[in-house]
Motif scaffolding. Structure first.
Motif, PDB file in Angstrom:
ATOM      1  N   ALA A 336       0.809  -1.217   0.000  1.00  0.00           N
ATOM      2  CA  ALA A 336       0.000   0.000   0.000  1.00  0.00           C
ATOM      3  C   ALA A 336       0.843   1.269   0.000  1.00  0.00           C
ATOM      4  CB  ALA A 336      -0.939  -0.005   1.206  1.00  0.00           C
ATOM      5  N   THR A 337       2.126   1.163   0.314  1.00  0.00           N
ATOM      6  CA  THR A 337       3.026   2.312   0.277  1.00  0.00           C
ATOM      7  C   THR A 337       3.420   2.665  -1.156  1.00  0.00           C
ATOM      8  OG1 THR A 337       3.914   1.846   2.477  1.00  0.00           O
ATOM      9  CG2 THR A 337       5.321   3.121   1.029  1.00  0.00           C
ATOM     10  N   LEU A 338       3.194   1.741  -2.091  1.00  0.00           N
ATOM     11  CA  LEU A 338       3.736   1.875  -3.436  1.00  0.00           C
ATOM     12  C   LEU A 338       2.751   2.521  -4.392  1.00  0.00           C
ATOM     13  CD1 LEU A 338       5.284  -1.699  -3.655  1.00  0.00           C
ATOM     14  CD2 LEU A 338       6.303   0.381  -2.699  1.00  0.00           C
ATOM     15  N   GLN A 339       3.292   2.958  -5.543  1.00  0.00           N
ATOM     16  CA  GLN A 339       2.491   3.453  -6.650  1.00  0.00           C
ATOM     17  C   GLN A 339       2.709   2.533  -7.853  1.00  0.00           C
ATOM     18  OE1 GLN A 339       4.071   5.858  -4.495  1.00  0.00           O
ATOM     19  NE2 GLN A 339       1.995   5.968  -3.702  1.00  0.00           N
ATOM     20  N   ARG A 340       1.902   2.741  -8.893  1.00  0.00           N
ATOM     21  CA  ARG A 340       2.021   1.872 -10.071  1.00  0.00           C
ATOM     22  C   ARG A 340       3.383   1.996 -10.739  1.00  0.00           C
ATOM     23  NH1 ARG A 340      -2.533   3.308 -14.059  1.00  0.00           N
ATOM     24  NH2 ARG A 340      -2.019   5.397 -13.305  1.00  0.00           N
ATOM     25  N   TYR A 341       4.031   3.134 -10.570  1.00  0.00           N
ATOM     26  CA  TYR A 341       5.338   3.317 -11.199  1.00  0.00           C
ATOM     27  C   TYR A 341       6.471   2.723 -10.369  1.00  0.00           C
ATOM     28  CZ  TYR A 341       5.169   7.399  -8.058  1.00  0.00           C
ATOM     29  OH  TYR A 341       5.040   8.230  -6.966  1.00  0.00           O
ATOM     30  N   SER A 342       6.175   2.176  -9.203  1.00  0.00           N
ATOM     31  CA  SER A 342       7.222   1.651  -8.329  1.00  0.00           C
ATOM     32  C   SER A 342       7.743   0.315  -8.857  1.00  0.00           C
ATOM     33  CB  SER A 342       6.689   1.463  -6.908  1.00  0.00           C
ATOM     34  OG  SER A 342       6.233   2.678  -6.355  1.00  0.00           O
ATOM     35  N   GLY A 343       9.050   0.229  -9.023  1.00  0.00           N
ATOM     36  CA  GLY A 343       9.711  -1.004  -9.423  1.00  0.00           C
ATOM     37  C   GLY A 343      10.823  -1.340  -8.446  1.00  0.00           C
ATOM     38  N   PRO A 344      11.523  -2.455  -8.649  1.00  0.00           N
ATOM     39  CA  PRO A 344      12.550  -2.880  -7.692  1.00  0.00           C
ATOM     40  C   PRO A 344      13.645  -1.853  -7.446  1.00  0.00           C
ATOM     41  CG  PRO A 344      12.024  -4.661  -9.207  1.00  0.00           C
ATOM     42  CD  PRO A 344      11.323  -3.439  -9.727  1.00  0.00           C
ATOM     43  N   GLY A 345      13.949  -1.016  -8.448  1.00  0.00           N
ATOM     44  CA  GLY A 345      14.984  -0.007  -8.264  1.00  0.00           C
ATOM     45  C   GLY A 345      14.482   1.301  -7.697  1.00  0.00           C
ATOM     46  N   SER A 346      13.155   1.456  -7.615  1.00  0.00           N
ATOM     47  CA  SER A 346      12.575   2.728  -7.182  1.00  0.00           C
ATOM     48  C   SER A 346      13.053   3.192  -5.813  1.00  0.00           C
ATOM     49  CB  SER A 346      11.044   2.645  -7.195  1.00  0.00           C
ATOM     50  OG  SER A 346      10.554   2.465  -8.494  1.00  0.00           O
ATOM     51  N   THR A 436      -4.885   3.761   6.461  1.00  0.00           N
ATOM     52  CA  THR A 436      -5.373   2.444   6.084  1.00  0.00           C
ATOM     53  C   THR A 436      -5.493   2.360   4.566  1.00  0.00           C
ATOM     54  OG1 THR A 436      -7.631   3.226   6.364  1.00  0.00           O
ATOM     55  CG2 THR A 436      -6.618   2.108   8.241  1.00  0.00           C
ATOM     56  N   SER A 437      -5.650   1.155   4.041  1.00  0.00           N
ATOM     57  CA  SER A 437      -5.731   0.956   2.594  1.00  0.00           C
ATOM     58  C   SER A 437      -7.075   1.437   2.072  1.00  0.00           C
ATOM     59  CB  SER A 437      -5.541  -0.522   2.255  1.00  0.00           C
ATOM     60  OG  SER A 437      -6.755  -1.222   2.439  1.00  0.00           O
ATOM     61  N   PRO A 438      -7.186   1.672   0.758  1.00  0.00           N
ATOM     62  CA  PRO A 438      -8.467   2.131   0.192  1.00  0.00           C
ATOM     63  C   PRO A 438      -9.603   1.127   0.385  1.00  0.00           C
ATOM     64  CG  PRO A 438      -6.673   2.452  -1.371  1.00  0.00           C
ATOM     65  CD  PRO A 438      -6.126   1.624  -0.251  1.00  0.00           C
ATOM     66  N   ASP A 439      -9.278  -0.138   0.619  1.00  0.00           N
ATOM     67  CA  ASP A 439     -10.300  -1.173   0.762  1.00  0.00           C
ATOM     68  C   ASP A 439     -10.772  -1.340   2.199  1.00  0.00           C
ATOM     69  OD1 ASP A 439     -10.159  -1.850  -1.987  1.00  0.00           O
ATOM     70  OD2 ASP A 439      -8.341  -2.996  -1.605  1.00  0.00           O
ATOM     71  N   ASN A 440     -10.156  -0.626   3.144  1.00  0.00           N
ATOM     72  CA  ASN A 440     -10.544  -0.703   4.546  1.00  0.00           C
ATOM     73  C   ASN A 440     -11.176   0.607   4.985  1.00  0.00           C
ATOM     74  OD1 ASN A 440      -7.949  -2.861   6.034  1.00  0.00           O
ATOM     75  ND2 ASN A 440      -9.501  -3.254   4.510  1.00  0.00           N
TER      76      ASN A 440
END
Length: 647
Positions: A336-346, A436-440
């Protein structure tokens, strides 16, 4: 506390009584992180394919990201040590640049992707800034070591950043950074001049005052203000020796740091708010930049306290995997801390946190005795109306809260669509809790309910401010396909005293009988922990390190604790305190009043012992237990007022 995969020097509690860290610790941490990352380099050194799920940009772009962001770390480490490179790390990156730019865009094993427009092909533009800045910092040992044809190829690849469209935000500073490097090595022209002029011109339009830039058009304020919008242009001015630009931008950084320095917990944590939080201790980049350029209100010992506190905070809490790689998350992995652009090197934009290594070893930041962090001083309440933030710190526990009455993640041309981004839309954030996450169930939220569907808080309009309070308004937004209720509004005000938060909400135009919900701080707890609350009483959640409290004073009918089984960045399971009430029939609006608290104190007093409230129409008189009183009046005009009325 997890064991680090590399050795650090012993703590020095004489020079650094708060953190134990010295410059030697920073150098050892940089070396350890670099050696761990370089194990994943391709044979020609052009890509670093770190383990983990790929970003939306694809594996090849992720490999460039791993290379570019760790190269920035290597550059800061070497430049801060006058080019000494006993492990030959810069040689590996120089070879990687020559190999990656050999045939850009080819499908072979090591060619870099070409730089395209913002979108799926745009991520290399972000990485071009790290490559360019790394080369600028280490030009005598990298750029000058490249053969002339490799220099030409590198220039041509970098110029792709000048010829394609960035995202409409801080991305415009990536071409500026590329252009600054090219000019520094004698390869400037009209194209580089335009990129610099364009970036600086947009920056002026985004400046809102009090040291805060919006990340593009609109009112998006977060950590990008420090690690991008201040860092890139001011570091360019510093490296270019541009005194005029330094004189223009430097005072803004100083002003920014006066407030931002309060947003670091006594335990070192930066405020948990906004996107790209997986960059972690990059939050300290602007603190180091202030010392580097001389534009800081902080004493050298306080500067190192903030920087070392943030670095140690994450190293001590599992931000590195067992093999020394920064994970995708906050402490450990956290989706939940991440964005769609987040990759292993981010996560390696965290390299920006090592900017202080550009300060020489004899600089006072490294030689002065550590001082306490600003949040460890007297209790503070600092309103930053330019950004719509209210900072609240308490010296007894060193905890920091950030109340949001003006920052949101929507561009002027974007429509309001629920759900809202949890990292921007909540009423409050802290250094020891996460949303909290968008689903909670959302924490720190105010929502209407129709037909079982709840509203989101999206575009936030600042209304008024005082020394220790802020007010805002928003139009509650139902999800697509949900109810449509016209001409409704919720006005909100937060006033703080010590650890106490007074939260007042007024509904406008909302149909009588509508259900309304207000939540407090989400506290990470062991899974399945019950929360016993008598109806109408204070909700108290004791998470060990922090205790969250919420008490309805007026308008609220029930109080309960709601499960958030997806947890937060601070734990895999959490509870959220929630109040529920009903909108009344008065056409001028219905007032709801609550007290809230988040504290690290042990066994804190009940909120009912801290303040009382009396409501008269649209005005509420609050009487804190420590004396005095104030009236919050929503009926005096378009914006609420707060008036001290004495004992």
């Amino acid at each position: 506390m997890p064991e680090l995969p590399f050795l650090l020097p012993a703590d020095d509690r004489t020079l650094s009584p708060h953190t134990g860290y010295t410059r030697a610790h920073w150098e050892a941490a940089a070396d350890g992180m670099l050696h761990a990352a370089l194990r994943y380099a391709t044979p020609g050194q052009a890509l670093i394919d770190l383990p983990g799920p790929p970003s939306r940009s694809g594996v090849r772009s992720d490999g460039l990201e791993g290379f570019a962001r760790t190269f920035l770390l290597a550059a800061l480490r070497a430049a801060g040590d006058s080019g000494k490179d006993q492990h030959g790390i810069l040689e590996r990156y120089t070879a990687g640049i020559a190999r990656g730019t050999l045939t850009p865009g080819r499908g072979d094993a090591e060619s870099w992707p070409v730089i395209g427009h913002h979108g799926v092909q745009g991520q290399p533009m972000v990485e071009s800034a790290s490559v360019a800045l790394g080369l600028r910092l280490t030009a005598p040992w990298t750029w000058e070591a490249l053969p002339s044809d490799a220099q030409d190829r590198t220039e041509e690849w970098l110029r792709g950043a000048l010829r394609h469209q960035p995202a409409p935000n801080n991305w415009y500073l990536f071409p500026l950074t590329v252009a600054g490097f090219l000019e520094s090595v004698g390869r400037g022209d009209a194209e580089t001049a335009r990129a610099i002029e364009r970036g600086l011109g947009l920056l002026e339009g985004w400046y809102q005052g009090q040291g805060w830039y919006s990340d593009g058009d609109g009112r998006s304020f977060d950590h990008y203000n420090g690690w991008a919008l201040h860092m890139y242009p001011l570091l360019h001015a510093h490296l270019a020796g541009d005194g005029e630009l330094l004189d223009r931008l430097g005072p803004r950084l100083r002003t920014f740091l006066e407030g931002f320095s309060l947003l670091f917990d006594a335990d070192g944590a930066p405020i948990h708010h906004g996107r790209s939080l997986t960059y972690r201790f990059a939050a300290g980049a602007s603190v180091a930049l202030g010392a580097l350029t001389g534009h800081t209100p902080l004493a050298p010992g306080a500067t190192r306290r903030l920087l070392s506190g943030a670095l140690r905070h994450f190293l001590d809490r599992g931000a590195l995997t067992e093999d020394g790689v920064l994970s995708l998350g906050w402490y450990g992995p956290h989706a939940a801390t991440l964005q769609r652009y987040s990759g292993p090197g981010s996560p390696y934009w965290a390299s920006k946190g090592f900017l202080a290594l550009l300060l020489p070893p004899d600089h006072p930041v490294w030689t002065a005795t550590e001082e306490a962090a600003p949040a460890e001083g007297p209790d503070r309440a600092l309103a930053l109306p330019a950004a719509g933030f209210l900072v609240q710190t308490t010296g007894r526990d060193g905890l920091v809260r950030l109340h949001n009455h003006g920052s949101y993640k929507l561009r002027p041309w974007e429509a309001e669509h629920a759900p809202a981004d949890p990292l921007y839309a909540r009423l409050a954030y802290s250094t020891r809790t996460g949303p909290t996450s968008p689903d909670n169930t959302p924490d720190n939220h105010i929502a209407l309910e129709e037909r079982g569907v709840r509203t989101a808080r999206l575009r936030i309009h600042p209304l008024a401010a005082g020394p220790d309070w802020l007010a805002s308004s928003h139009t509650p937004a139902f999800p697509d396909g949900g109810p449509k209720v016209p001409s409704i509004r919720i006005d909100s005000l937060t006033l703080v005293r010590g650890r106490l938060e007074v939260r007042v909400h007024r509904t406008v135009g909302v149909p009588a009988g509508t259900r309304i919900h207000h939540s407090g701080w989400a506290v990470a707890l062991p899974p399945g922990t019950p929360a016993e609350t008598e109806e109408g009483a204070e909700i108290r959640l004791d998470g060990g390190e922090v205790t969250g409290q919420l008490l309805g004073l007026h308008g609220w009918e029930t109080a309960t604790a709601v499960r958030a089984p997806q947890g937060t960045a601070y734990g895999p399971w959490a509870l959220v305190p929630e109040l529920t009430g009903t909108v009344g029939e008065d056409p001028s609006g219905t007032l709801f009043v609550a007290l809230a608290s988040l504290t690290g104190e042990r066994d804190p007093a009940p909120l009912a012992d801290l303040a009382t409230a009396e409501v008269n129409g649209l005005a509420v008189t609050v009487r804190p237990a420590d004396g005095g009183a104030f009236v919050v009046d929503f009926g005096a005009g378009e914006a609420p007022t707060v008036t001290e009325v004495g004992a």
